[in-house]
Motif scaffolding. Structure first.
Motif, PDB file in Angstrom:
ATOM      1  N   ASN A 340     -13.437   6.509  -4.501  1.00  0.00           N
ATOM      2  CA  ASN A 340     -14.548   6.200  -3.584  1.00  0.00           C
ATOM      3  C   ASN A 340     -14.733   4.704  -3.361  1.00  0.00           C
ATOM      4  N   VAL A 341     -13.684   3.902  -3.615  1.00  0.00           N
ATOM      5  CA  VAL A 341     -13.766   2.458  -3.384  1.00  0.00           C
ATOM      6  C   VAL A 341     -12.591   1.973  -2.538  1.00  0.00           C
ATOM      7  N   ILE A 342     -11.373   2.130  -3.042  1.00  0.00           N
ATOM      8  CA  ILE A 342     -10.200   1.612  -2.344  1.00  0.00           C
ATOM      9  C   ILE A 342      -9.051   2.606  -2.474  1.00  0.00           C
ATOM     10  N   ASP A 343      -8.350   2.838  -1.374  1.00  0.00           N
ATOM     11  CA  ASP A 343      -7.164   3.698  -1.344  1.00  0.00           C
ATOM     12  C   ASP A 343      -6.005   2.902  -0.770  1.00  0.00           C
ATOM     13  N   THR A 344      -4.855   2.972  -1.423  1.00  0.00           N
ATOM     14  CA  THR A 344      -3.658   2.290  -0.945  1.00  0.00           C
ATOM     15  C   THR A 344      -2.476   3.243  -1.036  1.00  0.00           C
ATOM     16  N   TYR A 345      -1.661   3.237   0.020  1.00  0.00           N
ATOM     17  CA  TYR A 345      -0.471   4.077   0.072  1.00  0.00           C
ATOM     18  C   TYR A 345       0.749   3.212   0.382  1.00  0.00           C
ATOM     19  N   VAL A 346       1.868   3.592  -0.189  1.00  0.00           N
ATOM     20  CA  VAL A 346       3.130   2.893   0.064  1.00  0.00           C
ATOM     21  C   VAL A 346       4.153   3.886   0.580  1.00  0.00           C
ATOM     22  N   VAL A 347       5.169   3.349   1.252  1.00  0.00           N
ATOM     23  CA  VAL A 347       6.323   4.143   1.659  1.00  0.00           C
ATOM     24  C   VAL A 347       7.510   3.654   0.838  1.00  0.00           C
ATOM     25  N   GLU A 348       8.092   4.555   0.085  1.00  0.00           N
ATOM     26  CA  GLU A 348       9.222   4.214  -0.778  1.00  0.00           C
ATOM     27  C   GLU A 348      10.508   4.729  -0.156  1.00  0.00           C
ATOM     28  N   GLY A 349      11.487   3.818   0.009  1.00  0.00           N
ATOM     29  CA  GLY A 349      12.761   4.206   0.578  1.00  0.00           C
ATOM     30  C   GLY A 349      13.616   4.985  -0.404  1.00  0.00           C
ATOM     31  N   ASN A 350      14.766   5.466   0.093  1.00  0.00           N
ATOM     32  CA  ASN A 350      15.655   6.270  -0.753  1.00  0.00           C
ATOM     33  C   ASN A 350      16.176   5.484  -1.947  1.00  0.00           C
ATOM     34  N   ASP A 351      16.262   4.160  -1.798  1.00  0.00           N
ATOM     35  CA  ASP A 351      16.770   3.334  -2.890  1.00  0.00           C
ATOM     36  C   ASP A 351      15.675   2.841  -3.819  1.00  0.00           C
ATOM     37  N   GLY A 352      14.426   3.323  -3.622  1.00  0.00           N
ATOM     38  CA  GLY A 352      13.313   2.928  -4.472  1.00  0.00           C
ATOM     39  C   GLY A 352      12.588   1.680  -4.017  1.00  0.00           C
ATOM     40  N   THR A 353      13.042   1.051  -2.929  1.00  0.00           N
ATOM     41  CA  THR A 353      12.390  -0.157  -2.400  1.00  0.00           C
ATOM     42  C   THR A 353      11.153   0.224  -1.583  1.00  0.00           C
ATOM     43  N   ALA A 379     -14.196   4.730   6.366  1.00  0.00           N
ATOM     44  CA  ALA A 379     -13.027   4.053   5.825  1.00  0.00           C
ATOM     45  C   ALA A 379     -12.755   2.810   6.662  1.00  0.00           C
ATOM     46  N   HIS A 380     -12.564   1.662   6.006  1.00  0.00           N
ATOM     47  CA  HIS A 380     -12.273   0.408   6.708  1.00  0.00           C
ATOM     48  C   HIS A 380     -10.855  -0.040   6.367  1.00  0.00           C
ATOM     49  N   LEU A 381     -10.049  -0.258   7.380  1.00  0.00           N
ATOM     50  CA  LEU A 381      -8.686  -0.720   7.164  1.00  0.00           C
ATOM     51  C   LEU A 381      -8.702  -2.100   6.522  1.00  0.00           C
ATOM     52  N   LEU A 382      -7.936  -2.258   5.433  1.00  0.00           N
ATOM     53  CA  LEU A 382      -7.840  -3.551   4.761  1.00  0.00           C
ATOM     54  C   LEU A 382      -6.521  -4.220   5.159  1.00  0.00           C
ATOM     55  N   TYR A 383      -5.411  -3.840   4.545  1.00  0.00           N
ATOM     56  CA  TYR A 383      -4.111  -4.428   4.875  1.00  0.00           C
ATOM     57  C   TYR A 383      -3.143  -3.347   5.310  1.00  0.00           C
ATOM     58  N   VAL A 384      -2.289  -3.692   6.266  1.00  0.00           N
ATOM     59  CA  VAL A 384      -1.188  -2.822   6.648  1.00  0.00           C
ATOM     60  C   VAL A 384       0.017  -3.706   6.938  1.00  0.00           C
ATOM     61  N   ALA A 385       1.152  -3.360   6.372  1.00  0.00           N
ATOM     62  CA  ALA A 385       2.402  -4.073   6.622  1.00  0.00           C
ATOM     63  C   ALA A 385       3.523  -3.056   6.664  1.00  0.00           C
ATOM     64  N   SER A 386       4.251  -3.022   7.767  1.00  0.00           N
ATOM     65  CA  SER A 386       5.308  -2.020   7.918  1.00  0.00           C
ATOM     66  C   SER A 386       6.607  -2.697   8.336  1.00  0.00           C
ATOM     67  N   THR A 387       7.689  -2.351   7.649  1.00  0.00           N
ATOM     68  CA  THR A 387       9.004  -2.892   7.989  1.00  0.00           C
ATOM     69  C   THR A 387       9.991  -1.802   8.382  1.00  0.00           C
ATOM     70  N   ALA A 388       9.728  -0.565   7.967  1.00  0.00           N
ATOM     71  CA  ALA A 388      10.671   0.527   8.265  1.00  0.00           C
ATOM     72  C   ALA A 388      10.026   1.656   9.059  1.00  0.00           C
ATOM     73  N   THR A 389       8.708   1.770   9.009  1.00  0.00           N
ATOM     74  CA  THR A 389       7.990   2.854   9.689  1.00  0.00           C
ATOM     75  C   THR A 389       7.245   2.293  10.886  1.00  0.00           C
TER      76      THR A 389
END
Length: 458
Positions: A340-353, A379-389
């Motif tokens: 109920n404070v902060i949620d963060t999600y990542v996208v992990e590639g096949n090589d674990g990066t 919900a308020h967007l904080l940071y978003v950075a995408s290199t593959a998606t």
């Protein structure tokens, strides 16, 4: 502005002989002298209190605090004209401090009105944190029509005010001498900030709040001066802050966009971000989202992701003219999920990066005087950075996740690269602006797409 409260008139009349009739029993509760008007207000039913507070809110705040540059040009800034900030209308092409830091810093705290005293709040104390929570929830921010009011939790304030290297002396409180009640607060957080090509250690000013009943005592300027004095004592002379009002002088301004996640509830509480030309059935269809996410490798952040996220964000933030320089500890504090404070999600590639990251924080509001609903979750967007998606696909999945967690609306500022997905994902623009400011630093103005979110903007 004068308000009168209906009261029972005294009907006793002295006799010709000067004898005074005995006071009626039902009047025996009345105190001697005039009754405190705030006590009278508190004794009224809640619905009547809200009507009066709405009138006071519109009358006392709407006229005195400009919300547009046009209004600001007609406003007298008696306090801000004495501060090291750019003047309204100045065209700035240089970079650097407005005044150099003084060799000696005032040792004595600034004087408060009689009956009030300074208190350095120890936010590691749950009792003190609860007092601050009460002050902010009752006096900090609400909609102009006084129907929706921010409601902070203890967990949110711990996150927002206790990042790495926070200092207790930068939590300035004001208390009433008679009863020790907390009636004023402002905080500063340490921050490394890159302004164009210059990296500066400064502070971020947060949660400037004065009790509604005391705003005519001009306590806000004293709070700001005292916080500046305490910050100067640590050798820092610059600050960054945001506000929904126009002060001298915004470095940049941006608008907030909203994406409805629970259109039925938002329609019933008349949420400010609703499209006026859309009925409920159309709103439900228009705002429909997929049931599940579609990005392979999308998962919640864990502590093991801190280094990868740090690398992703630092590379992304270098694109902007104003950006935080975050340490590994700060990444962990600001982004590691908390209920109920902060949620963060990542996208992990096949090589674990790690290839992508997105985070949003939770802001709750209290709905006033509604027969069914008592609160909203935003919900308020904080940071978003995408290199593959693709950013649109990543943010659509983020909306799906936020809805599954029970949020009613998703909000995002038009900063960074956010305009690339806002309209495509059916966000609607709010008519209010958030203004960015620098204290004791001049630089050319910036467009919103060159700004980040500075930690959380509240």
């Amino acid at each position: 502005m004068e308000m009168s409260f209906s009261d029972k008139k005294l009907t006793e009349v002295e006799s010709l002989k000067g004898r005074k009739k005995k006071q009626k029993k039902e009047d025996a509760w009345k105190p001697e002298g005039p009754m405190d008007p705030f006590a009278m207000l508190d004794s009224l039913p809640e619905t009547k209190q809200q009507e009066i507070q709405k009138a006071l809110h519109l009358f006392s705040l709407g006229r005195s605090l400009p919300k547009t540059l046009q209004q600001a040009k007609k406003h007298m800034y008696q306090f801000w004209d004495t501060q090291p900030v750019p003047k309204l209308g100045d065209s700035i092409v240089t970079h650097g401090p407005i005044v150099e830091g003084e060799a000696s810093v005032r040792k004595e705290p600034y004087s408060l009105p009689q009956g009030f005293s300074w208190d350095t709040l120890d936010l590691s104390s749950s009792t003190v944190l609860k007092e601050l929570c009460t002050l902010l929830n009752e006096n900090y921010v609400e909609e102009d029509d006084n129907t929706i009011r921010l409601e902070f939790s203890l967990e949110y304030l711990q996150w927002a005010l206790q990042p790495p290297n926070w200092l207790a002396q930068w939590n300035c409180g004001v208390r009433v001498d008679a009863n020790n009640k907390l009636v004023g607060f402002v905080a500063a957080l340490p921050a490394d900030v890159r302004i164009y090509e210059t990296e500066k250690r400064m502070v971020q000013v947060k949660f400037l709040c004065v009790h509604k009943k005391l705003r005519l005592k001009r306590m806000t300027p004293v709070l700001i001066r005292e916080l500046a004095r305490r910050v100067n004592q640590q050798g820092l002379h610059q600050a960054v802050y945001t506000a929904g009002i126009v002060l001298p002088t915004p470095m940049s301004s941006c608008r907030c966009w909203h994406r409805l996640l629970n259109p039925r509830k938002l329609t019933e509480v008349t949420y400010p971000g609703l499209r006026q030309n859309m009925n409920l059935q159309r709103a439900l269809k228009f705002n429909r989202l997929p049931e599940v996410t579609k990005t392979p490798g999308l998962r919640p952040m864990t502590k093991e992701d801190v280094v990868g996220i740090h690398s992703l964000l630092q590379a992304n933030l270098r694109k902007f003219y104003l950006s935080p320089v975050l340490s590994l500890l700060e990444i962990e504090h600001w982004l590691l999920p908390r209920g109920n404070v902060i949620d963060t999600y990542v996208v992990e590639g096949n090589d674990g990066t790690l290839t992508d990251v997105v985070s949003f924080y939770s802001v709750s509001s209290r709905v006033l005087n509604h027969p069914v609903h008592t609160g909203l979750r935003e919900a308020h967007l904080l940071y978003v950075a995408s290199t593959a998606t693709d950013s649109v696909d990543l943010m659509e999945d983020t909306l799906v996740l936020a809805k599954s967690k029970g949020f009613d609306v998703f909000s995002a500022l038009e900063v960074m690269d956010n305009r690339s997905f806002l309209e495509k994902l059916k966000f609607s623009i709010n008519d209010k602006s958030l203004h960015y400011y620098l204290y004791n630093w001049m630089c050319p103005k910036m467009s919103p797409d060159k700004l980040p979110v500075i930690s959380n903007s509240w």
